[in-house]
Design an enzyme around this catalytic site. Structure first.
Site, mmCIF file in Angstrom:
data_model
loop_
_atom_site.group_PDB
_atom_site.id
_atom_site.type_symbol
_atom_site.label_atom_id
_atom_site.label_comp_id
_atom_site.label_asym_id
_atom_site.label_seq_id
_atom_site.Cartn_x
_atom_site.Cartn_y
_atom_site.Cartn_z
ATOM 1 C CG LEU A 164 38.526 42.940 34.349
ATOM 2 C CD1 LEU A 164 38.482 43.244 32.848
ATOM 3 C CD2 LEU A 164 39.688 42.009 34.650
ATOM 4 C CG HIS B 161 37.836 51.571 32.038
ATOM 5 N ND1 HIS B 161 39.021 51.065 32.509
ATOM 6 C CD2 HIS B 161 37.381 52.411 32.996
ATOM 7 C CE1 HIS B 161 39.274 51.573 33.696
ATOM 8 N NE2 HIS B 161 38.296 52.388 34.027
#
Ligand code: PAF
Length: 283
Positions: free
Chosen positions: A186, A37
């Site tokens: 991830l 992110h």
């Protein structure tokens, strides 16, 4: 970084920024943020003067037996990460703020043809939930650009097609998949894995790379590559969902002359459903 919980507060602030002709980049998320992110936030920072992130665990994109209730909610940690990576505003509404009439919206956005294949076949209604909430978030934030991860390849395609079809003026930007050293993509859902499962999970990317090599060599049919890949994954403990070779743009089964391919995989491991993909350019 300022955190807003209501649409009105965020709108009032962004209105002032827009009056000053500030360029706005938007990163929608469901929270439980990680380095993947942060790559999106850093990209947003490069693109724009104002960076807005949202955290909303959207009930509309979860199926009945999925992980809505146990999806990790880590607002405090997320705020710290966002702030230290240069996010200006966080929009963190509750479900009632987003869906005043209940958990869903009467109006739904469906990108037909893309929404019921691959992840959409395993998770009916998922992409309608995604497209609807992203449309709502876009209407609230009205960004110049929005940043998404390539890990959710199909989601990115759905959003690209949706913005094109709805004549939206938002530039959609995809960012490369962030991986751990072991190659594992991830994902917030990696938190569902035990240490042993994490080690096994690295086989998903390894198998995608193996399949890419087979495509480059060119002597094995797509059907055989898919089947052998599924067997490799099952042999180490995955349960199959799908392993598909598709055209990069349309996500449909590629014609023989198609050169730009993407291999997409989804598989279950313990309590987690993992997805990953790799693109292939044939010469
Ligand atoms: O990718 C996600 O985190 C979500 O699907 C999104 C785009 C924030 C919509 O809820």
């Amino acid at each position: 970084m300022k955190t807003f919980h209501t649409v009105k507060e965020l709108r009032d602030t962004l209105y002032q920024d827009r009056l000053k002709e500030k360029h706005i980049a938007f990163v929608p998320t469901m929270g439980n943020l990680h380095e993947g992110h942060m790559d999106l936030i850093r990209r947003a920072r490069q693109e724009s003067e104002i960076v807005v992130a949202s955290i909303f665990v959207n009930p509309m994109q979860f199926g009945k037996n999925e992980d809505l209730e146990r999806y990790p909610r880590t607002l405090k940690d997320d705020q710290t990460l966002l702030e230290s990576n240069g996010c200006d505003y966080l929009f963190a509404p509750d479900a009632l703020e987003m869906y005043p009439d209940g958990k869903r919206s009467q109006t739904q956005i469906e990108v037909t043809g893309l929404s019921d294949i691959l992840c959409g076949a395993s998770r009916p209604g998922h992409f309608i939930g995604v497209a609807t909430v992203v449309t709502k978030l876009f209407n609230i934030v009205q960004p110049d650009c929005a940043i998404f991860g390539n890990k959710d390849y199909q989601q990115l395609k759905v959003i690209e097609d949706m913005t094109r079809d709805l004549s939206s003026n938002i530039n959609i930007i995809g960012v490369d998949i962030a991986r751990s050293e072991s190659g594992l993509a991830l994902s917030s859902r990696n938190g569902y894995l035990s240490q042993e499962e994490r080690d096994i999970a690295t086989n998903l990317y390894a198998t995608l790379k193996w399949a890419k090599d087979q495509l480059m060599i060119g002597s094995t049919s797509h059907e055989e590559i898919r089947e052998q890949a599924q067997q490799k994954l099952e042999a180490v403990g995955f349960q199959r969902d799908y392993f598909e070779i598709r055209a990069q743009d349309s996500l449909q089964t590629p014609l023989e002359e198609e050169r730009s391919l993407v291999i997409l995989a989804a598989a279950y491991l313990g309590k987690a459903r993992l997805i990953d993909n790799i693109t292939v350019e044939l010469t």
